[in-house]
Design a protein around this motif. Structure first.
Motif, mmCIF file in Angstrom:
data_model
loop_
_atom_site.group_PDB
_atom_site.id
_atom_site.type_symbol
_atom_site.label_atom_id
_atom_site.label_comp_id
_atom_site.label_asym_id
_atom_site.label_seq_id
_atom_site.Cartn_x
_atom_site.Cartn_y
_atom_site.Cartn_z
ATOM 1 N N MET A 63 0.824 -1.200 0.000
ATOM 2 C CA MET A 63 0.000 0.000 0.000
ATOM 3 C C MET A 63 0.866 1.261 0.000
ATOM 4 O O MET A 63 0.617 2.213 -0.741
ATOM 5 C CB MET A 63 -0.915 0.016 1.217
ATOM 6 C CG MET A 63 -1.864 1.211 1.267
ATOM 7 S SD MET A 63 -2.804 1.275 2.804
ATOM 8 C CE MET A 63 -1.521 1.737 3.986
ATOM 9 N N MET A 64 1.901 1.264 0.825
ATOM 10 C CA MET A 64 2.802 2.409 0.892
ATOM 11 C C MET A 64 3.615 2.530 -0.401
ATOM 12 O O MET A 64 3.891 3.635 -0.868
ATOM 13 C CB MET A 64 3.728 2.278 2.098
ATOM 14 C CG MET A 64 3.026 2.411 3.431
ATOM 15 S SD MET A 64 2.315 4.056 3.694
ATOM 16 C CE MET A 64 2.105 4.032 5.473
ATOM 17 N N SER A 122 2.567 1.732 -3.356
ATOM 18 C CA SER A 122 1.643 2.298 -4.340
ATOM 19 C C SER A 122 1.481 3.801 -4.128
ATOM 20 O O SER A 122 1.455 4.575 -5.096
ATOM 21 C CB SER A 122 0.292 1.597 -4.233
ATOM 22 O OG SER A 122 -0.635 2.160 -5.126
ATOM 23 N N CYS A 123 1.394 4.214 -2.873
ATOM 24 C CA CYS A 123 1.253 5.644 -2.556
ATOM 25 C C CYS A 123 2.474 6.420 -3.022
ATOM 26 O O CYS A 123 2.351 7.478 -3.652
ATOM 27 C CB CYS A 123 1.051 5.815 -1.055
ATOM 28 S SG CYS A 123 1.007 7.526 -0.501
ATOM 29 N N ARG A 167 2.593 6.718 -6.860
ATOM 30 C CA ARG A 167 1.680 7.725 -7.400
ATOM 31 C C ARG A 167 2.246 9.136 -7.237
ATOM 32 O O ARG A 167 2.132 9.975 -8.132
ATOM 33 C CB ARG A 167 0.322 7.628 -6.701
ATOM 34 C CG ARG A 167 -0.493 6.398 -7.091
ATOM 35 C CD ARG A 167 -1.945 6.549 -6.677
ATOM 36 N NE ARG A 167 -2.087 6.748 -5.245
ATOM 37 C CZ ARG A 167 -2.215 5.759 -4.359
ATOM 38 N NH1 ARG A 167 -2.201 4.489 -4.769
ATOM 39 N NH2 ARG A 167 -2.351 6.020 -3.074
ATOM 40 N N LEU A 225 4.914 9.409 3.491
ATOM 41 C CA LEU A 225 4.822 8.111 4.162
ATOM 42 C C LEU A 225 5.004 8.277 5.672
ATOM 43 O O LEU A 225 4.337 7.583 6.457
ATOM 44 C CB LEU A 225 5.869 7.151 3.615
ATOM 45 C CG LEU A 225 5.767 6.778 2.134
ATOM 46 C CD1 LEU A 225 6.758 5.678 1.794
ATOM 47 C CD2 LEU A 225 4.361 6.346 1.771
ATOM 48 N N LYS A 259 1.709 9.415 6.942
ATOM 49 C CA LYS A 259 0.751 8.306 6.990
ATOM 50 C C LYS A 259 1.043 7.387 8.170
ATOM 51 O O LYS A 259 0.120 6.897 8.842
ATOM 52 C CB LYS A 259 0.803 7.522 5.676
ATOM 53 C CG LYS A 259 0.062 8.177 4.519
ATOM 54 C CD LYS A 259 0.091 7.296 3.289
ATOM 55 C CE LYS A 259 -0.758 7.875 2.178
ATOM 56 N NZ LYS A 259 -2.210 7.889 2.519
#
Length: 271
Positions: A222-223, A225-226, A229, A244, A247
């Motif tokens: 998930m990180m 992918s973030c 992007r 990150l 988050k």
């Protein structure tokens, strides 16, 4: 009732703060940057004890919702002291290692290596004491377990959060990022859209969060992918890493608030 305001001054203010608590007086510890910026408004450019006292009185009168200082618990104070000393030793080790790159003189090289070994030994002993304190304190132990359930977060990050951000778990989503200085501030004027920047906050915990972010970037899809992007949108790698970190602190705050451990694979290099 009187309301006391004093500036943070590297620990020297702690006697005033504790005395106010003992006397049941409300007290606020003001950040030096905020008070000096405030002093520019009425034109108090000089700095003397009398000017500072007047400025702090005006600061208290004009400011709203100043957070009252609360003394940390005994265990929290001990943990913070251990962690602060440990981080100070780590900083000294990094400086000595940098000097070791260009020692030039053999005797200097031996001295640097000897000092690094001694500092490392002391740091490891403090890490051991910190671990024993956390494991022997039920509140710390349960919070540490919840924090370490997040991908990339290990003993070092958990200890830093417990020491430097004891209110983690009781904060609103945006406040959790702001309190450690990871909330971006707008720099806009008219049609100009400036770069968002982070500032302030509790720097002691940010370096640890940086290492945890590198770990979570390696193991958490998930990180990954973030970050991908953000990079595709042209953001520098440093901005992606900061995102990150932001988050991570939000996720950790939410985990402590709900009491639910995160679902995660077990990475090999939690920090």
């Amino acid at each position: 009732m009187p309301f006391v305001v004093c500036e943070a001054s590297g620990g020297y203010e702690r006697h005033v703060l504790q005395s106010c608590v003992d006397l049941e007086l409300p007290v606020h510890r003001a950040h030096g940057t905020r008070t000096r910026n405030f002093a520019k408004y009425p034109g108090l450019s000089a700095k003397t004890d009398q000017v500072d006292a007047r400025m702090l009185a005006l600061f208290a009168a004009k400011s709203e919702d100043l957070r009252l200082w609360q003394p940390p618990g005994t265990e929290t104070a001990e943990l913070r002291g251990l962690r602060r000393r440990r981080d100070g030793l780590a900083q000294m080790i990094r400086k000595e290692q940098n000097r070791l790159e260009h020692p030039q003189i053999r005797a200097v090289e031996r001295s640097l290596k000897r000092h690094i070994r001694a500092l490392t030994k002391d740091m490891n002993e403090l890490d051991e004491q910190t671990g024993k304190l956390i494991s022997s304190t039920p509140g710390f132990r349960s919070k540490s377990d919840l924090l370490k359930s997040v991908v990339g977060v290990g003993s070092e990050t958990a200890a830093a959060c417990l020491a430097y951000v004891p209110e983690l778990g009781s904060l609103a989503k945006g406040k959790a990022a702001a309190i450690v200085g990871l909330a971006p501030h707008a720099q806009d004027s008219g049609t100009l859209k400036g770069h968002r920047r982070i500032s302030g906050g509790r720097r002691d915990v940010r370096s640890t969060l940086y290492m945890a972010a590198l770990s979570t970037l390696r193991y958490d899809p998930m990180m990954q992918s973030c970050a991908r992007r953000l990079r595709e949108r042209g953001k520098p790698a440093k901005v992606a890493t900061t995102a990150l970190m932001r988050k991570l602190i939000v996720i950790m705050n939410a985990g402590l608030k709900t009491g639910e451990p995160a679902r995660r694979p077990v990475p090999t290099d939690d920090y």
